[in-house]
Design a protein around this motif. Structure first.
Motif, PDB file in Angstrom:
ATOM      1  N   ARG A   1      40.363 -14.132  -5.140  1.00 22.99           N
ATOM      2  CA  ARG A   1      41.777 -13.748  -5.129  1.00 22.99           C
ATOM      3  C   ARG A   1      42.302 -13.667  -3.700  1.00 22.99           C
ATOM      4  N   PHE A   2      41.504 -13.072  -2.812  1.00 25.89           N
ATOM      5  CA  PHE A   2      41.914 -12.940  -1.413  1.00 25.89           C
ATOM      6  C   PHE A   2      42.072 -14.312  -0.761  1.00 25.89           C
ATOM      7  N   ILE A   3      41.086 -15.171  -0.952  1.00 27.01           N
ATOM      8  CA  ILE A   3      41.114 -16.479  -0.300  1.00 27.01           C
ATOM      9  C   ILE A   3      42.289 -17.315  -0.794  1.00 27.01           C
ATOM     10  N   SER A   4      42.486 -17.344  -2.121  1.00 26.09           N
ATOM     11  CA  SER A   4      43.567 -18.139  -2.692  1.00 26.09           C
ATOM     12  C   SER A   4      44.937 -17.616  -2.264  1.00 26.09           C
TER      13      SER A   4
ATOM     14  N   SER B   1      44.640  -4.541  -3.636  1.00 25.73           N
ATOM     15  CA  SER B   1      44.387  -4.334  -2.205  1.00 25.73           C
ATOM     16  C   SER B   1      43.978  -5.640  -1.540  1.00 25.73           C
ATOM     17  N   ALA B   2      43.078  -6.371  -2.185  1.00 26.32           N
ATOM     18  CA  ALA B   2      42.635  -7.645  -1.623  1.00 26.32           C
ATOM     19  C   ALA B   2      43.784  -8.641  -1.557  1.00 26.32           C
ATOM     20  N   PHE B   3      44.559  -8.697  -2.642  1.00 27.12           N
ATOM     21  CA  PHE B   3      45.695  -9.621  -2.675  1.00 27.12           C
ATOM     22  C   PHE B   3      46.677  -9.314  -1.545  1.00 27.12           C
ATOM     23  N   ASN B   4      46.999  -8.017  -1.388  1.00 30.29           N
ATOM     24  CA  ASN B   4      47.992  -7.663  -0.377  1.00 30.29           C
ATOM     25  C   ASN B   4      47.437  -7.755   1.031  1.00 30.29           C
ATOM     26  N   ALA B   5      46.133  -7.568   1.180  1.00 31.84           N
ATOM     27  CA  ALA B   5      45.522  -7.830   2.489  1.00 31.84           C
ATOM     28  C   ALA B   5      45.713  -9.296   2.866  1.00 31.84           C
ATOM     29  N   ALA B   6      45.584 -10.170   1.868  1.00 34.41           N
ATOM     30  CA  ALA B   6      45.810 -11.589   2.111  1.00 34.41           C
ATOM     31  C   ALA B   6      47.267 -11.872   2.427  1.00 34.41           C
ATOM     32  N   VAL B   7      48.166 -11.170   1.753  1.00 32.23           N
ATOM     33  CA  VAL B   7      49.587 -11.386   1.989  1.00 32.23           C
ATOM     34  C   VAL B   7      50.004 -10.820   3.345  1.00 32.23           C
ATOM     35  N   ILE B   8      49.246  -9.857   3.864  1.00 30.86           N
ATOM     36  CA  ILE B   8      49.476  -9.376   5.224  1.00 30.86           C
ATOM     37  C   ILE B   8      48.978 -10.419   6.219  1.00 30.86           C
TER      38      ILE B   8
END
Length: 413
Positions: free
Chosen positions: A25-28, A152-159
């Motif tokens: 999820r984070f990578i994508s 959290s992982a998704f939004n870390a990626a969006v940051i």
């Protein structure tokens, strides 16, 4: 009616598969954000009109709208892991096409729109399978916390994604798309390796249309679910200020592509702060009323952002928008997942994607059109005011949602 099997013993697969899922999820998401920065800046640089940015959203919305419901039926009938992996490959292909267009026809805008249509199709097909997969990886009682970890992982990626995209774009657009090709491909590979429970659908003689209609009826018959989805729909539709960030960054705040990257990251920074907090301190009571309050705060912060001409105030407003939206997302996602039986997860997720996922792109188109007609600042302020009006109306229309106290109040047995 159904059977569930485990590829690994429960005490092993829960941690392993949740970690793999969150990693993919984070990578994508990071790849998607990096690509979004590049596309938005390239197209606005070519056209110099907010309407061009609105068309970016429309090109993705149309195929998502057409394919999301059929994709939900596919997720209920086939292995969600394979569907998600294949659509991840489609997204990597789109990044490769963007790279080719950047190198061959960097000043012609219409081919970029065509690839955005294909990218929207890939997102429409992937959404329900990805959304319906998490409940098969964790137990029901751990689901709200797993949603917070995933968020959290998704939004870390969006940051990280927009800031990285801004820096990479400053080096040259080809670097952006090379990173995206690798990111989407790796995420697809990880998803294909997930274990956990597998839902084995019973054979049905119903047509695909009948099965899709069954999912829509299921949502309509549950006011809590319908109210949560539709509230988020109109909040995103009216409060789509982020679609106009290239205009604010270039023409109002004069921040350049790097400043644009930070503006894009600010909502995710707020969302990450809240999501990380929710992994330790869950919302345990008054969940319905807190959802309404969070959407109202989102509308107020949108108004502040629209009126701001100071870069740091704009960053703060976007941070608050992301934080308040994360509270709403966590509550809505938990309510929907806990209220949905295994047999309906794909189709309910597809309906949710129509309300929420596709509305992001439709909101971008609405923001671009409104900005072209009224001006950029009035369009954002009007969207924030409209969000507050929707909150007031929905509080009257959906009292069962407003009065939900605990997540367990809606859980299926």
């Amino acid at each position: 009616m159904r059977a569930a099997v485990s590829d690994l013993p429960p005490f092993l697969y829960r941690r392993r598969d949740l970690s793999l899922f969150v990693g993919s999820r984070f990578i994508s998401a990071c790849a998607m954000q990096v690509q979004s920065v590049a596309i938005g800046w390239q197209i606005y640089d070519m056209m110099r009109t907010p309407l061009a940015l609105g068309l970016v959203g429309l090109c993705q919305f149309v195929p998502m709208f057409l394919l999301t419901l059929p994709a939900g039926d596919l997720a209920d009938r086939f292995n969600q892991r394979r569907v998600s992996a294949l659509t991840g490959g489609m997204q990597a292909l789109c990044s490769a096409l963007f790279l080719g267009l950047t190198l061959l026809t960097p000043h012609t805008v219409w081919p970029f729109y065509l690839v955005l249509v294909l990218f929207g199709a890939a997102r429409g097909l992937s959404g329900p399978s990805g959304q319906s997969l998490l409940p098969f990886l964790v137990d029901a009682e751990r689901l709200p916390r797993a949603i917070s970890i995933n968020s959290s992982a998704f939004n870390a990626a969006v940051i990280a994604g927009p800031a990285l995209g801004g820096f990479l774009y400053a080096l040259g657009p080809p670097a952006v798309y090379l990173i995206c090709i690798g990111g989407f491909s790796l995420a697809a590979l990880i998803v294909s390796r997930l274990g956990g429970r597998h839902y084995l659908a019973e054979k049905s003689h119903a047509s695909g249309f009948e099965r899709m209609a069954e999912g829509v009826r299921f949502v309509r018959s549950r006011p809590v679910m319908l109210g949560a989805m539709s509230l988020d729909l109109f909040a995103v539709l009216l409060g789509g200020a982020t679609a106009l960030l290239p205009v604010f960054a270039r023409d109002i705040l004069h921040a350049g592509p790097i400043g644009f990257g930070f503006l894009r990251s600010a909502p995710a920074a707020g969302a990450f702060a809240v999501a990380f907090t929710l992994t330790r301190y869950q919302i345990t009571s008054g969940v319905g009323s807190k959802m309404f309050v969070s959407v109202a705060v989102f509308g107020l912060a949108t108004i502040v952002f629209g009126l701001s001409s100071w870069f740091f105030l704009s960053l703060l407003a976007l941070f608050v928008m992301g934080a308040s939206d994360m509270i709403s997302v966590n509550i809505r996602s938990s309510l929907i997942q806990l209220a949905t039986p295994d047999a309906m997860r794909g189709r309910v997720s597809s309906v949710n994607m129509l309300f929420v996922g596709a509305s992001n792109e439709l909101g971008e188109f609405e923001s671009g059109m409104t900005a072209a007609l009224l001006g950029t600042v009035p369009a954002v302020v009007a969207g924030g005011i409209g969000t507050l009006v929707v909150v007031a109306i929905w509080a009257k229309l959906f009292p069962p949602l407003r009065t939900v106290d605990r997540f367990t109040d809606v859980a299926v047995s």
